[in-house]
Design a protein around this motif. Structure first.
Motif, PDB file in Angstrom:
ATOM      1  N   HIS A  11      31.161  -3.849  22.707  1.00  0.00           N
ATOM      2  CA  HIS A  11      30.284  -4.469  23.619  1.00  0.00           C
ATOM      3  C   HIS A  11      29.637  -5.746  23.265  1.00  0.00           C
ATOM      4  CE1 HIS A  11      26.642  -3.679  20.883  1.00  0.00           C
ATOM      5  NE2 HIS A  11      27.370  -2.831  20.504  1.00  0.00           N
ATOM      6  N   ASP A  46      26.619  -7.497  15.987  1.00  0.00           N
ATOM      7  CA  ASP A  46      26.756  -6.168  16.624  1.00  0.00           C
ATOM      8  C   ASP A  46      27.468  -6.084  17.937  1.00  0.00           C
ATOM      9  OD1 ASP A  46      26.223  -3.694  17.533  1.00  0.00           O
ATOM     10  OD2 ASP A  46      24.436  -3.324  16.854  1.00  0.00           O
ATOM     11  N   GLY A  47      28.208  -5.394  17.876  1.00  0.00           N
ATOM     12  CA  GLY A  47      29.165  -5.402  19.295  1.00  0.00           C
ATOM     13  C   GLY A  47      29.995  -6.259  19.565  1.00  0.00           C
ATOM     14  N   GLU A  90      25.518  -1.114  25.818  1.00  0.00           N
ATOM     15  CA  GLU A  90      25.685  -0.077  24.916  1.00  0.00           C
ATOM     16  C   GLU A  90      24.574   0.039  24.240  1.00  0.00           C
ATOM     17  OE1 GLU A  90      26.337   1.629  20.664  1.00  0.00           O
ATOM     18  OE2 GLU A  90      25.495  -0.366  21.457  1.00  0.00           O
ATOM     19  N   GLU A  91      23.562  -0.816  24.139  1.00  0.00           N
ATOM     20  CA  GLU A  91      22.365  -0.705  23.524  1.00  0.00           C
ATOM     21  C   GLU A  91      21.216  -0.100  24.232  1.00  0.00           C
ATOM     22  OE1 GLU A  91      22.113  -1.479  20.404  1.00  0.00           O
ATOM     23  OE2 GLU A  91      23.614  -3.150  19.891  1.00  0.00           O
ATOM     24  N   HIS A 118      33.278  -2.426  14.097  1.00  0.00           N
ATOM     25  CA  HIS A 118      31.885  -2.808  14.220  1.00  0.00           C
ATOM     26  C   HIS A 118      31.167  -2.924  12.866  1.00  0.00           C
ATOM     27  CE1 HIS A 118      27.768  -1.754  15.644  1.00  0.00           C
ATOM     28  NE2 HIS A 118      28.217  -2.140  16.815  1.00  0.00           N
ATOM     29  N   HIS A 155      27.895   5.233  18.607  1.00  0.00           N
ATOM     30  CA  HIS A 155      28.751   4.172  19.252  1.00  0.00           C
ATOM     31  C   HIS A 155      29.484   4.299  20.442  1.00  0.00           C
ATOM     32  CE1 HIS A 155      28.224   1.442  15.721  1.00  0.00           C
ATOM     33  NE2 HIS A 155      28.593   2.469  14.958  1.00  0.00           N
TER      34      HIS A 155
HETATM   35 ZN   LIG Z   1      26.871  -1.990  18.380  1.00  0.00          ZN
END
Ligand SMILES: [Zn+2]
Length: 415
Positions: A81, A92-93, A126-127, A193, A359
């Motif tokens: 993501h 992150d992502g 996603e978050e 990730h 995830h």
């Molecule tokens: Zn993530």
């Protein structure tokens, strides 16, 4: 031997890290924000320049397909993501999407024709977000969230989700007759990730193969004591709901350590919460996470037994309400063994890890063979501007996934 181009990956990490960057150096790129829209456009442009077939689905997930020799075969799906938490990091992502792109470029540069199409995905939201719907894109793709769950959702910012989705090129109305991935649409899904913890840093390995995504269990516990005057009530006459809660919390910490799982009391209310009144009631939420359901239940049972003992000893009452009981999600054994074989043949040091965070792969595992690879997070930090992963680790993991993709493409040829 085919290897990735680390400086190209690094450049892209830096470029995307500037989209939504705040004055503290963090990334503010929540899904549906202006920065998210800009990052999506930038990504789509990069994908189109590579002659990939780019599509955006009704929830705004971005797909880019590289043709295979047998184009009707189910794609090998790679991605993650590109949204971030407020004041988050560059990795992150985003890293999972950029590594997917790098793998496609490696295939292009070496003119490798795979049997299966190779497909990149960037999942929407996603978050956690103002709509209260994390892993929105992957849950929608896998049919867990449907039109009726989404069409009337309004965020804390008073923005209707259906309007937000339109801004990123999706359209909830297109889901009215039902939308989810067709069975067998993918050969597998692989997500790279950052680890977001200290386990890899402590071990000093560049790669972790994820065995499972842990189950999460939450109980709401109400402890009812007796409120009374904090001066005139002698110690032996008290039914202090907070002291009982304190005993319980300490016990939860000790028991989780003993059982090798993680557990947290992160939320508690005290009533009436006044300096000169013995607390009459406390309400707390205990959360347990582990890769094994048995360990979660064992710990839960020990906590419940402790509570019975406290009721007896401290004269309180207790009401337990279960809020969440989410099963652990194992990653696919075939994908795992391909990854292990690649690591062993290339003599790469690696470890096997449970993922203690959720995830997109959690949801993809319900429709295809899902696998995850972790790379180390410096000092275990994530969801903050200090997020950092050494490019050498990223390169090692990229080459490992590249080789895994080729092997899966060969071995699952008939699928
Ligand atoms: Zn993530």
């Amino acid at each position: 031997m085919i290897t990735c181009n680390p400086s190209r990956i690094l450049q892209r990490i830096e470029d995307f890290g500037k989209i939504g960057q705040n004055e503290r150096g963090g990334v503010d790129r929540p899904s549906f924000s202006l920065a998210d829209v800009e990052a999506r456009q930038t990504l789509i442009q990069l994908l189109q320049e590579r002659q990939l077939q780019v599509t955006v689905d009704p929830i705004g997930n971005i797909f880019a397909k590289r043709k295979g020799k047998y184009d009707a075969k189910p794609s090998i799906l790679l991605g993650s993501h590109i949204d971030s938490v407020p004041n988050g990091g560059k990795y992150d992502g985003m890293l999972g999407v950029l590594v997917a792109l790098e793998i496609i470029e490696m295939l292009d540069e070496h003119q490798i024709e795979t049997n299966h199409p190779i497909e990149l995905v960037s999942f929407t939201a996603e978050e956690p977000n103002p709509y209260g719907l994390s892993t929105l894109g992957s849950r929608t793709l896998t049919g867990k969230l449907r039109y009726e769950h989404l069409i009337d959702v309004v965020g804390r910012n008073q923005d209707a989700l259906k309007d937000a989705v339109l801004r990123v090129g999706g359209d909830l109305e297109a889901m009215k007759e039902g939308y989810s991935v067709a069975p067998g649409a993918y050969t597998c899904f692989i997500e790279l990730h950052i680890e977001q913890g200290m386990r890899m840093v402590k071990s000093g390995v560049p790669i972790a193969i994820v065995t499972d995504i842990v189950g999460i269990y939450r109980d709401h516990i109400k402890i009812i004591g007796e409120l009374n005057h904090a001066g005139t009530t002698m110690m032996e006459d008290r039914k202090d709901a907070l002291v009982a809660a304190a005993d319980l919390i300490t016990f939860i910490d000790q028991t989780c350590r003993k059982n090798g799982i993680v557990g947290t009391v992160g939320q508690m209310d005290i009533f009436p919460n006044a300096v000169n009144i013995i607390p009459g009631q406390t309400e707390l939420v205990v959360e347990l996470r582990a890769g094994s359901k048995e360990k979660i239940y064992q710990t839960r049972d020990e906590i419940h037994r402790k509570l019975s003992e406290l009721k007896e000893r401290r004269g309180v009452d207790a009401v337990i309400t279960n809020m969440l009981d989410q099963d652990p999600v194992p990653m696919d054994p075939d994908v795992i063994s391909h990854m292990q074989n690649v690591c062993e043949q290339k003599k790469l040091s690696y470890m096997m890890l449970s993922s203690f965070a959720g995830h997109d792969a959690t949801h993809l595992a319900s429709v295809t063979k899902a696998g995850m690879v972790f790379v180390p997070s410096k000092d275990g930090k994530s969801h903050c501007p200090e997020e950092y992963t050494d490019i050498r680790d990223i390169a090692t993991a990229t080459d490992m996934i590249f080789e895994t993709v080729l092997r899966i493409d060969q071995s699952m040829e008939r699928s």
